[in-house]
Design a protein around this motif. Structure first.
Motif, mmCIF file in Angstrom:
data_model
loop_
_atom_site.group_PDB
_atom_site.id
_atom_site.type_symbol
_atom_site.label_atom_id
_atom_site.label_comp_id
_atom_site.label_asym_id
_atom_site.label_seq_id
_atom_site.Cartn_x
_atom_site.Cartn_y
_atom_site.Cartn_z
ATOM 1 N N ALA A 53 1.064 -1.371 0.252
ATOM 2 C CA ALA A 53 -0.090 -0.135 0.133
ATOM 3 C C ALA A 53 0.831 1.141 0.176
ATOM 4 O O ALA A 53 1.038 1.801 -0.436
ATOM 5 N N THR A 54 2.354 1.714 1.101
ATOM 6 C CA THR A 54 2.372 2.322 0.926
ATOM 7 C C THR A 54 2.930 2.923 -0.400
ATOM 8 O O THR A 54 3.233 3.920 -0.585
ATOM 9 N N VAL A 55 3.829 1.517 -1.021
ATOM 10 C CA VAL A 55 4.447 1.471 -2.318
ATOM 11 C C VAL A 55 3.773 2.632 -3.167
ATOM 12 O O VAL A 55 4.618 2.721 -4.902
ATOM 13 N N ARG A 56 2.592 1.628 -3.629
ATOM 14 C CA ARG A 56 1.311 2.417 -4.706
ATOM 15 C C ARG A 56 1.019 3.720 -4.493
ATOM 16 O O ARG A 56 0.895 4.105 -5.059
ATOM 17 N N SER A 57 0.911 3.977 -2.904
ATOM 18 C CA SER A 57 1.247 5.101 -2.607
ATOM 19 C C SER A 57 2.084 6.339 -3.168
ATOM 20 O O SER A 57 1.807 7.229 -4.294
ATOM 21 N N ALA A 58 3.635 5.411 -3.229
ATOM 22 C CA ALA A 58 4.109 6.104 -4.008
ATOM 23 C C ALA A 58 4.407 6.221 -5.611
ATOM 24 O O ALA A 58 4.812 7.763 -5.872
ATOM 25 N N ILE A 59 4.085 5.756 -5.830
ATOM 26 C CA ILE A 59 3.892 4.883 -7.401
ATOM 27 C C ILE A 59 3.105 6.124 -7.838
ATOM 28 O O ILE A 59 3.261 6.436 -8.838
ATOM 29 N N SER A 60 1.889 6.253 -7.366
ATOM 30 C CA SER A 60 1.016 7.802 -7.941
ATOM 31 C C SER A 60 1.682 9.109 -7.982
ATOM 32 O O SER A 60 1.333 9.642 -8.895
#
Length: 562
Positions: A53-60
């Protein structure tokens, strides 16, 4: 499940530690550094859901930042979503600067291995439940091959091979990999213990492969010999016979560095240089190499080095072979020697005297080896010789046995006809007793051709202590100073002479002692089942001429060269 999680944590930790971002990347895309650090911490704790979830936030925020793709791949790997992990990591690899690509590639490799390993292990369990033991064993072995931390999968494969499948050789192959490749000391110890239990099952195959390799080395067939030794080494790379034949194989080439490294490495296996140095093929070539002479001087001094060099040179006496099925013959010089043993010689029998001086005033050729089954079988196949039995010892390059004196004469007649030597003064024949002792001594007056040290006998001969109650391929022990193999042991050798109780009436010119009638003839050299004193150069025995055959008696050929 806990074991799987531990394995994944270890794999992920290794990948995370391996990747060190280049400073330019960190500064250029520092807006997601907090998310990346948090994701790394969560992955280390095994919280893959929150990490994803954390890295998906960063991907955005930074979709082209390869670091977030990298940690996305790690999180997905932790969740065992292998296809998605592979896609994310491949994207990271395409975005990463050159300096960081190696670290990303390591993660991609780990995903592949974990995918194969977990899939193989799960499939193995299913196969085992269905009673498909062979498939289960192969898949468990595959799981360990893909992930060396899965030692239990390897042990399960070995257990199935050794137990339900009855394939101990396959079990040993898996256990050897466990012993050599796992990082866990307790697993290596366990594998070694399991291998020890299976030793009676795999040792005969190793010995057979080594014997085949020895024959192929003799025939200068490097590729086939290497293949046999490779098979043997998979099962028991530390076995003395395997190491020695690998050394001999190297000596067929010109790679001095490789040969020197193997010689220096012998001590690790408890093998002395002295016990193998005289086994080198192409001895004359190696005796001329300065590095080898220096090594031998460093080992035991200059005199020792000279003695070995002299031996290796003699080992390369002129040789010839009249046909493909013919024995290899070594040319011996004329010379004189004292025949028989002194009264003080340990193990002496009365029929070995009185000592006398013998002068052999002619060159003659002697078989480098005892006549083999392959050579005798050529005569049988031609319809000229009677068949014989090997008593399940094996044939091929082993010395032919269970052939009487008349069988030997039949073979000799066939060989002379085949080579056009029938009726010639230099035709093939058996050795005389004087010629045999001259050839066996090879210039030595000691009990054996190599000296008085009985502890060295095993380097030169097959006898009761090392033969395993059978014959062995010719040439697999060290030759004597004339380059003749198995003059001590393996099989006794039939000679031309009629047997007499002593030397009071025998000729002193090298010719045979004959009389009529001649019911028994001399045999010399001792055999695979004999004690050391019966392998002495002077020991004499006899065998009935009329049809007596034995699995301890063979023969060797000679030719007079006038």
């Amino acid at each position: 499940m806990r074991r799987i999680k531990r394995n994944l944590l270890a794999a992920l930790a290794m990948c995370g530690a391996a990747l060190i971002f280049s400073p330019s990347t960190v500064f250029a895309q520092g807006n997601v550094s907090f998310e990346i650090q948090r994701a790394e911490t969560l992955i280390a704790q095994g919280d893959y859901v929150e990490a994803l979830a954390t890295v998906r936030s960063a991907i955005s925020k930074a979709p082209s930042d390869y670091r977030v793709r990298y940690y996305s791949g790690m999180a997905l790997l932790g969740l065992q979503r292998f296809d998605e992990a592979r896609t994310e990591t491949e994207l990271a690899l395409s975005l990463a600067p050159e300096a960081d690509k190696a670290g990303v590639q390591r993660l991609l490799d780990t995903i592949a291995l974990q995918s194969v390993s977990l899939t193989a292990e799960a499939d193995a369990e299913a196969a085992l439940a269905a009673g498909l033991n062979g498939r289960a064993a192969r898949l468990f072995a595959q799981a360990f091959a893909a992930d060396k931390s899965k030692t239990e999968a390897g042990f399960r494969a070995a257990t199935i091979y050794a137990g339900p499948l009855g394939q101990p050789i396959e079990a040993v192959k898996v256990l050897r990999k466990l012993e050599q490749q796992t990082a866990r000391p307790e697993a290596r110890t366990r594998a070694a213990n399991e291998i020890k239990k299976l030793e009676p099952a795999y040792t005969p195959l190793v010995i057979a492969l080594v014997e085949q390799a020895s024959s192929l080395i003799f025939a200068d067939n490097v590729s086939e010999a290497a293949a046999r030794l490779s098979e043997a080494a998979v099962l028991d790379s530390g076995r003395r016979e395997v190491i020695i034949e690998q050394l001999r194989l190297t000596a067929l080439g010109n790679d001095s560095r490789a040969l020197e490294a193997q010689l220096l490495d012998l001590s690790r296996s408890g093998i002395s240089i002295d016990s193998v140095i005289r086994l080198l093929p192409r001895g004359k070539y190696w005796a001329e190499q300065s590095w080898l002479i220096q090594l031998l001087e460093d080992y035991k001094g200059a005199e020792y080095a000279r003695d070995v060099a002299r031996f290796l040179t003699l080992h390369n006496q002129p040789v010839f072979k009249d046909c493909s099925d013919c024995p290899t013959m070594v040319v011996l010089p004329s010379g004189s020697f004292t025949m028989g043993s002194p009264g003080s010689e340990a193990g002496r029998y009365d029929n070995e005297g009185p000592q006398r001086s013998v002068r052999i005033g002619y060159e003659f050729a002697v078989g480098k080896f005892e006549v083999t089954w392959s050579q005798y079988s050529a005569c049988v196949s031609a319809g000229a010789c009677p068949a014989a039995t090997d008593d399940r010892f094996g044939q091929g390059n082993r010395p032919v046995t269970n052939v009487g004196w008349n069988y030997a004469q039949t073979y000799i007649a066939w060989l002379n006809q085949k080579t056009g030597l029938t009726g010639s003064s230099d035709r093939y024949r058996l050795l005389t007793e004087a010629e045999w002792e001259y050839a066996a001594r090879a210039g030595s007056q000691a009990r054996w051709s190599f000296g008085e040290d009985e502890s060295s006998l095993g380097n030169y001969a097959w006898y009761d202590s090392n033969s395993g109650n059978r014959t062995h391929p010719v040439g697999s022990k060290t030759a004597n100073g004339f380059g003749l193999h198995d003059m001590h042991g393996n099989v006794e050798e039939r000679l031309e002479d009629c047997y007499g109780a002593g030397y009071s009436v025998q000729p002193s010119d090298g010719s045979a002692f004959v009389k009529s009638p001649c019911y028994t003839r001399v045999v010399r050299g001792g055999s695979w089942r004999d004690l050391p004193q019966w392998l002495r150069s002077t020991y004499r025995d006899s065998a009935n001429t009329n049809g007596f055959r034995s699995n301890t008696i063979g023969f060797r050929l000679a030719r007079t060269l006038r």
